[in-house]
Enzyme design. Structure first.
Site, PDB file in Angstrom:
ATOM      1  N   LYS A 116      13.622  51.673 -17.965  1.00  0.00           N
ATOM      2  CA  LYS A 116      12.330  52.101 -18.502  1.00  0.00           C
ATOM      3  C   LYS A 116      11.202  51.132 -18.150  1.00  0.00           C
ATOM      4  O   LYS A 116      10.071  51.554 -17.904  1.00  0.00           O
ATOM      5  CB  LYS A 116      12.424  52.271 -20.017  1.00  0.00           C
ATOM      6  CG  LYS A 116      13.549  53.181 -20.497  1.00  0.00           C
ATOM      7  CD  LYS A 116      13.421  54.594 -19.983  1.00  0.00           C
ATOM      8  CE  LYS A 116      14.512  55.490 -20.572  1.00  0.00           C
ATOM      9  NZ  LYS A 116      14.464  56.860 -20.048  1.00  0.00           N
ATOM     10  N   GLY A 165      15.489  58.402 -28.448  1.00  0.00           N
ATOM     11  CA  GLY A 165      14.858  57.843 -29.631  1.00  0.00           C
ATOM     12  C   GLY A 165      15.568  56.629 -30.207  1.00  0.00           C
ATOM     13  O   GLY A 165      15.168  56.113 -31.251  1.00  0.00           O
ATOM     14  N   PHE A 202       1.886  49.896 -29.533  1.00  0.00           N
ATOM     15  CA  PHE A 202       2.254  51.076 -30.318  1.00  0.00           C
ATOM     16  C   PHE A 202       0.981  51.723 -30.859  1.00  0.00           C
ATOM     17  O   PHE A 202       0.085  51.032 -31.357  1.00  0.00           O
ATOM     18  CB  PHE A 202       3.167  50.702 -31.483  1.00  0.00           C
ATOM     19  CG  PHE A 202       3.588  51.873 -32.310  1.00  0.00           C
ATOM     20  CD1 PHE A 202       4.543  52.764 -31.850  1.00  0.00           C
ATOM     21  CD2 PHE A 202       3.026  52.107 -33.563  1.00  0.00           C
ATOM     22  CE1 PHE A 202       4.932  53.860 -32.614  1.00  0.00           C
ATOM     23  CE2 PHE A 202       3.405  53.195 -34.331  1.00  0.00           C
ATOM     24  CZ  PHE A 202       4.360  54.070 -33.848  1.00  0.00           C
ATOM     25  N   HIS A 208       2.825  63.123 -29.457  1.00  0.00           N
ATOM     26  CA  HIS A 208       3.855  62.968 -28.428  1.00  0.00           C
ATOM     27  C   HIS A 208       3.882  64.276 -27.631  1.00  0.00           C
ATOM     28  O   HIS A 208       4.336  65.301 -28.124  1.00  0.00           O
ATOM     29  CB  HIS A 208       5.211  62.706 -29.095  1.00  0.00           C
ATOM     30  CG  HIS A 208       6.319  62.442 -28.133  1.00  0.00           C
ATOM     31  ND1 HIS A 208       7.315  61.528 -28.373  1.00  0.00           N
ATOM     32  CD2 HIS A 208       6.605  62.962 -26.918  1.00  0.00           C
ATOM     33  CE1 HIS A 208       8.163  61.505 -27.366  1.00  0.00           C
ATOM     34  NE2 HIS A 208       7.749  62.386 -26.473  1.00  0.00           N
ATOM     35  N   LYS A 237      13.118  63.735 -32.304  1.00  0.00           N
ATOM     36  CA  LYS A 237      12.334  64.935 -32.551  1.00  0.00           C
ATOM     37  C   LYS A 237      13.022  65.905 -33.511  1.00  0.00           C
ATOM     38  O   LYS A 237      14.241  66.042 -33.509  1.00  0.00           O
ATOM     39  CB  LYS A 237      12.058  65.634 -31.212  1.00  0.00           C
ATOM     40  CG  LYS A 237      11.358  64.731 -30.208  1.00  0.00           C
ATOM     41  CD  LYS A 237      11.550  65.211 -28.779  1.00  0.00           C
ATOM     42  CE  LYS A 237      11.047  64.180 -27.787  1.00  0.00           C
ATOM     43  NZ  LYS A 237      11.398  64.533 -26.396  1.00  0.00           N
ATOM     44  N   GLU A 288       7.712  57.429 -20.912  1.00  0.00           N
ATOM     45  CA  GLU A 288       8.954  57.343 -20.150  1.00  0.00           C
ATOM     46  C   GLU A 288       9.205  58.647 -19.423  1.00  0.00           C
ATOM     47  O   GLU A 288       8.500  59.646 -19.640  1.00  0.00           O
ATOM     48  CB  GLU A 288      10.142  57.031 -21.062  1.00  0.00           C
ATOM     49  CG  GLU A 288      10.432  58.097 -22.109  1.00  0.00           C
ATOM     50  CD  GLU A 288      11.592  57.715 -23.016  1.00  0.00           C
ATOM     51  OE1 GLU A 288      11.696  56.525 -23.358  1.00  0.00           O
ATOM     52  OE2 GLU A 288      12.384  58.606 -23.384  1.00  0.00           O
ATOM     53  N   ARG A 292      16.729  64.517 -16.847  1.00  0.00           N
ATOM     54  CA  ARG A 292      17.742  65.471 -17.311  1.00  0.00           C
ATOM     55  C   ARG A 292      17.083  66.641 -18.021  1.00  0.00           C
ATOM     56  O   ARG A 292      15.874  66.663 -18.229  1.00  0.00           O
ATOM     57  CB  ARG A 292      18.693  64.775 -18.280  1.00  0.00           C
ATOM     58  CG  ARG A 292      17.955  64.104 -19.432  1.00  0.00           C
ATOM     59  CD  ARG A 292      18.874  63.571 -20.497  1.00  0.00           C
ATOM     60  NE  ARG A 292      18.199  62.713 -21.454  1.00  0.00           N
ATOM     61  CZ  ARG A 292      17.459  63.139 -22.471  1.00  0.00           C
ATOM     62  NH1 ARG A 292      17.284  64.443 -22.668  1.00  0.00           N
ATOM     63  NH2 ARG A 292      16.888  62.287 -23.312  1.00  0.00           N
TER      64      ARG A 292
END
Length: 465
Positions: A116, A165, A202, A208, A237, A288, A292
């Site tokens: 990341k 997460g 942050f 999001h 989520k 990020e 997938r």
């Protein structure tokens, strides 16, 4: 096209992939641990192979066992679903070495984006906006503390190899940084086998937003619109919707273009997701990239009419995408709720147990992806997801009403089993969510509100004197 595909996963995603394979005339092979021997995908697939004991390391994460199952059954390709081996470049390379097609991006692309911190640096070089923070893995708590001082609190520590997460910690003061650094590093080592961390600013009260991309080996790269994934607990989520309501047109178009540009810049192939944070002043920054299929892909399928798994398989077989950007039209609004076997009143802790009743909802424009059924044991070894309920409607108001109706129809019970159904309905009804003014802080605010109400109720019921 492949004649046989092995699905290296479990639960609802394994069953969902198997269904698309059957529609495409592809024979399917399911793999399963001892705990999943009676799972829905084992019953549905054309063939099933036992690969080990319930802990993931002994089964679904056992590369030798998965490869051996593919070789024994003549599978020409492996679909990894999400989680487990889906973003493991070493696994993809091993597949190639055995002449098995990995249905996902090339190993070198996953290697670049799976780190990341390195991915942040790579995307910054490509011109995508990233939050202030480290471009390389941190080397010590002291380095993290100095960088946090430069960036400004609050900051978030993240595992370089993280995902889903997990491996994250928000730090709001210098006094808390060393402890958070050590705890997050230990967690990352335990979960991902890699204790490296990076740091970035942050943003409180952010949205999001993520963009679904699809790319083939013929130079075609498209986006399928965006999803709002702001309703989260522990950075995971709970509710997603497509498209994201209330985004300024210029912001939306810039974000979509950035995702396609970023995918093209690294030679991405297959399905991927660019995840962004949108600040209260309508600026967006890359968080990020996921190499997938995402858990929330159904909402995108509902508003586009595109089967993302079908495109994944076709692209892996060497075919071009079946459409161009100009062919894609988003229609209506789709909402997805994740129904988990968790207790929201106990910090969303998992509640394993035997399901005595499981009746999912139905009706017009309601889709339920699930592997659960009466008699299914929700075990402690895997994710607590029971089902994903997704609905479509012409507009957001109707979609929310339809989702509330669908959730009200769910019948789930079992000894010791709690679900998030009630909490999901309360979230849908919350004024901020109804007005599309919610942010990533909504669940925390709701939890505090409910705690205050419980406290007031206790005071009112307390004996006097």
């Amino acid at each position: 096209m492949f004649s046989t595909v092995l699905i290296a996963n479990r639960g609802e995603i394994a069953l969902r992939v198997a269904r698309t394979c059957r529609e495409m005339g592809i024979r399917t092979v399911a793999v399963y641990s001892t705990a999943d021997r009676d799972s829905a995908v084992v019953r549905f697939a054309d063939e099933a192979v036992h690969i080990g004991a319930p802990p993931a390391k002994g089964s679904y994460l056992s590369v030798p066992a998965v490869i051996e199952a593919a070789l024994q059954t003549g599978a020409q390709a492996i679909h990894p679903g999400y989680g487990f081996l889906s973003e493991d470049p070493d696994f993809a390379e091993i597949c190639e070495a055995h002449d098995i097609v990995f249905i996902g991006p090339p190993p070198q692309v996953m290697q670049q984006l799976g780190d990341k911190a390195a991915a942040r640096s790579l995307m910054a070089q490509a011109g995508l906006p990233v939050l202030p923070g480290s471009m390389d893995a941190l080397t010590s708590p002291a380095e993290a503390k100095e960088l946090a001082r430069q960036v400004g609190y609050p900051v978030i520590l993240k595992a370089v190899a993280g995902g889903g997460g997990r491996g994250m910690a928000v730090v709001r003061s210098a006094d808390d940084l060393r402890l958070a650094y050590n705890e997050t590093r230990a967690h990352a080592r335990a979960v991902f086998g890699d204790d490296r961390l990076y740091l970035e600013r942050f943003v409180d009260d952010a949205r999001h937003i993520e963009v679904q991309v699809l790319c083939d080996r013929h130079g075609n790269a498209v986006h399928l619109g965006e999803r709002d994934c702001s309703v989260q607990r522990r950075h995971q989520k709970l509710i997603e919707e497509a498209p994201a309501t209330g985004l300024p047109r210029e912001l939306r178009e810039a974000m979509l273009a950035a995702a396609v540009h970023g995918a093209t810049a690294v030679g991405f192939v297959g399905a991927g997701t660019f995840e962004f944070v949108v600040t209260p002043d309508d600026r967006f920054y890359l968080m990020e990239i996921n190499c997938r299929l995402q858990v929330e892909h159904p909402v995108t399928e509902l508003v586009t009419g595109i089967d993302i798994v079908r495109e994944q398989i076709s692209v892996a077989a060497g075919l071009p995408l079946s459409f161009r950007q100009s062919d894609i039209t988003l229609r209506g609004v789709a909402v997805e709720c994740r129904v988990n076997a968790e207790n929201p009143d106990n910090a969303f802790s998992p509640t394993p147990g035997l399901l005595s009743e499981f009746v999912p909802p139905g009706g017009p424009f309601v889709r339920v992806d699930t592997h659960a059924y009466p008699g299914w044991l929700v075990g402690p070894d895997y994710d607590s997801l029971l089902a994903k309920a997704a609905v479509w409607a012409p507009d957001r108001e109707q979609a929310l009403a339809r989702m509330d109706r669908a959730l009200s129809e769910f019948r789930v019970s079992g000894h010791g089993v709690h679900t998030t159904l009630g909490f999901l309905r309360r979230t849908l009804a919350h004024p901020l969510f109804q007005a599309a003014l919610h942010t990533t802080g909504l669940v925390g605010a709701m939890t505090a509100e409910e705690a205050d109400r419980d406290g007031d109720a206790s005071k009112e019921s307390a004996p006097v004197g």
